[in-house]
Design a protein around this motif. Sequence first.
Motif, short mmCIF file in Angstrom:
data_model
loop_
_atom_site.label_atom_id
_atom_site.label_comp_id
_atom_site.label_asym_id
_atom_site.label_seq_id
_atom_site.Cartn_x
_atom_site.Cartn_y
_atom_site.Cartn_z
N PRO A 1 0.80 -1.23 0.00
CA PRO A 1 0.00 0.00 0.00
C PRO A 1 0.83 1.28 0.00
O PRO A 1 0.41 2.29 0.55
N HIS A 2 2.03 1.20 -0.57
CA HIS A 2 2.86 2.37 -0.87
C HIS A 2 3.43 3.04 0.39
O HIS A 2 3.19 4.23 0.63
N PRO A 3 4.19 2.30 1.19
CA PRO A 3 4.80 2.90 2.37
C PRO A 3 5.73 4.06 2.01
O PRO A 3 6.43 4.02 0.99
N ASN A 4 5.71 5.07 2.84
CA ASN A 4 6.58 6.23 2.66
C ASN A 4 6.40 6.91 1.30
O ASN A 4 7.35 7.48 0.75
N TYR A 5 5.20 6.87 0.78
CA TYR A 5 4.88 7.58 -0.46
C TYR A 5 4.12 8.85 -0.07
O TYR A 5 2.98 8.79 0.37
N TRP A 6 4.75 10.00 -0.27
CA TRP A 6 4.21 11.25 0.25
C TRP A 6 3.64 12.14 -0.84
O TRP A 6 3.05 13.20 -0.54
N ALA A 7 3.78 11.76 -2.10
CA ALA A 7 3.17 12.51 -3.20
C ALA A 7 1.67 12.21 -3.24
O ALA A 7 1.20 11.30 -2.55
N PRO A 8 0.90 12.96 -4.03
CA PRO A 8 -0.53 12.61 -4.17
C PRO A 8 -0.68 11.15 -4.59
O PRO A 8 -0.01 10.68 -5.50
N MET A 9 -1.55 10.44 -3.91
CA MET A 9 -1.66 8.99 -4.11
C MET A 9 -2.41 8.68 -5.40
O MET A 9 -3.57 9.06 -5.56
N PRO A 10 -1.77 7.98 -6.35
CA PRO A 10 -2.52 7.52 -7.52
C PRO A 10 -3.43 6.36 -7.14
O PRO A 10 -3.21 5.67 -6.15
N SER A 11 -4.46 6.16 -7.94
CA SER A 11 -5.34 5.01 -7.71
C SER A 11 -4.64 3.74 -8.16
O SER A 11 -3.68 3.76 -8.94
N GLU A 12 -5.12 2.62 -7.67
CA GLU A 12 -4.47 1.34 -7.97
C GLU A 12 -4.56 0.98 -9.45
O GLU A 12 -3.61 0.43 -10.02
#
Length: 292
Positions: free
Chosen positions: A240-251
């Motif tokens: 689920p994208h740990p440490n991803y701080w940019a706007p979250m893209p959809s799966e």
Amino acid sequence: MNKPICPAPIREIGAPGFQPPAGSCDCHVHIIGPQAIYPLSPRNSVEMHDSNLEDYQKLQSALGIQRALIVASGLQEFNYQLLLHTLCRDPVNYRGVAILPASITDRELEILETAGVVGARFYPNIADPDERTLARVREMGWSAHFPLANPEQAAAWHPWIANFPGRYVIEHSSMPDPDAGIDNEHFRRVLRYLDSDRCWIKLSHRFSKLDHPPFEDAIPFNRRLVDHRSDRMLYGSDYPHPNYWAPMPSEEQILDLLLSWAPDEAVRHQILVENPEELFGFPSDQRRGAGE
């Protein structure tokens, strides 16, 4: 001290722009929680929302991804209880990669292998490569997995990677610096790894410096990788994208990035199905039974 909370993945899942073939595998998935039962390491500097197995199975169903390589997160460190539980829930469609403590016993390695672990992940400042652990990974017949946080760390780990005699995996497209250009030394070194026939690459957008799909600055690097050795490419969403701080893209947007990186349908089949079967031992007869 309050820790920052990593953004949660987008839970609403739309239809992808293509139908993944039967037997498709996401080769970089983390299962997080329920943390009331499977807590993260207390040494973490961040917190995560639960993204448990049931959450991921909903995602699989919506996207049409049958298989997954469940990868131990650095946030979990050496606790592989959740990994074992997940692999035992679906031993046909899941394989695992563990982070190994130096003190792990041969019996523990046998238990992990029986459950479906097929690789060991080295991780900066938690489980750095060392001669003894790499030798044990090789003896098990597992692949060694190397997350490269930046070109500097990649250069420091180069002797361990280049001299490992077994099969190994470079995560997140090797995390090249888009501003350095596609002919920079780090990326040329990665292409040489592929020429060894022992190296596989997990394609990813994680190194992009842009905020939104299709992450144009990542496209030339991933296309070069695919063009160079499509038979050594894997797909890894990093859910689920740990440490991803940019706007979250959809799966589905993340999966659809393959349309830009590998426009040819036969090549996508190779990346999603054939290569994971070869490297991680998924049964091709099970894929055919699923309707291919």
